[in-house]
Design an enzyme around this catalytic site. Structure first.
Site, PDB file in Angstrom:
ATOM      1  N   THR A   1      17.676 -21.748 -21.950  1.00  0.00           N
ATOM      2  CA  THR A   1      16.871 -21.426 -23.128  1.00  0.00           C
ATOM      3  C   THR A   1      17.481 -20.267 -23.907  1.00  0.00           C
ATOM      4  O   THR A   1      17.539 -20.287 -25.140  1.00  0.00           O
ATOM      5  CB  THR A   1      15.431 -21.078 -22.712  1.00  0.00           C
ATOM      6  OG1 THR A   1      14.875 -22.186 -21.996  1.00  0.00           O
ATOM      7  CG2 THR A   1      14.568 -20.774 -23.923  1.00  0.00           C
TER       8      THR A   1
ATOM      9  N   GLU B   1       7.957 -16.193 -18.679  1.00  0.00           N
ATOM     10  CA  GLU B   1       8.847 -16.761 -19.688  1.00  0.00           C
ATOM     11  C   GLU B   1       9.764 -15.692 -20.289  1.00  0.00           C
ATOM     12  O   GLU B   1      10.911 -15.974 -20.629  1.00  0.00           O
ATOM     13  CB  GLU B   1       8.021 -17.422 -20.799  1.00  0.00           C
ATOM     14  CG  GLU B   1       7.251 -18.652 -20.360  1.00  0.00           C
ATOM     15  CD  GLU B   1       8.163 -19.835 -20.105  1.00  0.00           C
ATOM     16  OE1 GLU B   1       8.902 -19.798 -19.078  1.00  0.00           O
ATOM     17  OE2 GLU B   1       8.148 -20.784 -20.899  1.00  0.00           O
TER      18      GLU B   1
END
Length: 308
Positions: free
Chosen positions: A182, A129
């Site tokens: 994101t 991530e």
């Protein structure tokens, strides 16, 4: 065991008020991954099907997550090959990078005889991530690995709490076929919030957790309110406010932006209501001229699972 195939579920992160701390796993969509032991040391990504993603393990979230795992393993020179079948579109807001990261570390952990617990695997998957978004957040990878609803109580030290997943709770998700990265969605967030908004958000987070454990669907409904992140990010999603109003009229308990968007999720009590909500999503989006996909799923309480 020399080879294993796993299913890695899509996830809804934030769950309205729980920015960066609450997430849930779905039964669909999900990625599939084949992981193999190799006699040649190192990590190799042999193929990525369904998406144009790098094969370089240092530039692919699956490779980075496995690298983090092997650095803690007693034999870091082990050889691993990874083949990825992407069914979750990158930038969808339903945990594409998390699925690859989570599936990779769970699969490799099986190949190595499960030296790590599932909670320990979360930290390794967070490194994937970090590569994807610049932030090593766990609200997608934790439910992907552990299943159900999860909450990140703390990042320093990492403390993941498994929450209750009410049996009748279903999720409907619409994924407009536009990309919201994101990293971009994080850039538009305010760095300061009003104390009144923070207090309201804390109340909603606490009430949502209570509602999940008490299986109080009305309390869950009242708690699905985000007064901090959603007002800023919703401008990136076509017809967001109409979609939210119409879905609640169709029977949804409530919902919001899934992850950083553009997907929007709605929770419902029971499959019948969830499918009515999905039909309303279709009705709202059909005239917009934007391609989209809709998913209806129970809460996946197993997380990443072996399928072969």
């Amino acid at each position: 065991m020399d080879s294993i195939k796993v299913f890695a579920p899509g996830t809804v992160a934030n769950v309205a008020c729980g920015f960066d701390v609450i997430g849930l796993a779905m039964d669909a969509p999900g990625d599939e991954m084949i992981l193999r032991r190799s006699n040649e040391p190192g990590i190799r990504i042999t193929a990525v099907h369904g998406a144009d993603l790098p094969l370089d393990p240092l530039k692919n979230v699956a490779g980075v997550a496995v690298q983090a795992l092997l650095q803690k393993y007693e034999n870091p020179e082990v050889g691993i090959e990874i083949e990825i079948f992407k069914n979750i579109h990158p930038g969808s807001g339903i945990g594409s990078s998390a699925a690859s990261s989570a599936g990779a570390v769970v699969g490799v952990n099986y190949l190595l005889g499960q030296p790590f617990t599932r909670k320990q695997l979360v930290r390794f998957a967070m490194e994937g991530e970090r590569l994807a978004s610049g932030s090593a957040h766990a609200d997608n990878v934790a439910p992907a690995i552990l299943g159900g609803f999860t909450m990140v109580r703390s990042y320093r030290p990492l403390d993941i709490i498994a929450l209750n997943s009410p049996a009748e709770l279903w999720v409907s998700v619409i994924h407009p076929q536009i990309e919201v990265k994101t990293s971009d969605a994080r850039e538009i967030l305010k760095q300061k919030v009003l104390m009144t908004d923070a207090i309201r958000q804390w109340g909603n987070v606490g009430a949502l957790v209570a509602g999940l454990f008490q299986e109080d669907y009305e309390l869950i409904s009242r708690s699905l309110e985000d007064v901090i992140v959603e007002p800023v990010r919703s401008i990136l999603i076509p017809a967001f406010h109409e979609l939210k109003v119409k879905c609640k009229e169709a029977g949804a308990l409530g919902g919001g932006i899934s992850g950083s968007g553009p997907s929007v999720f709605m929770l419902s009590k029971g499959e019948a209501n969830a499918r009515k909500v999905a039909a309303m999503m279709d009705k709202v989006y059909a005239p917009l001229g934007v391609d989209y996909k809709i998913y209806v799923s129970q809460i996946n309480t197993a997380g990443v699972k072996v399928i072969d």
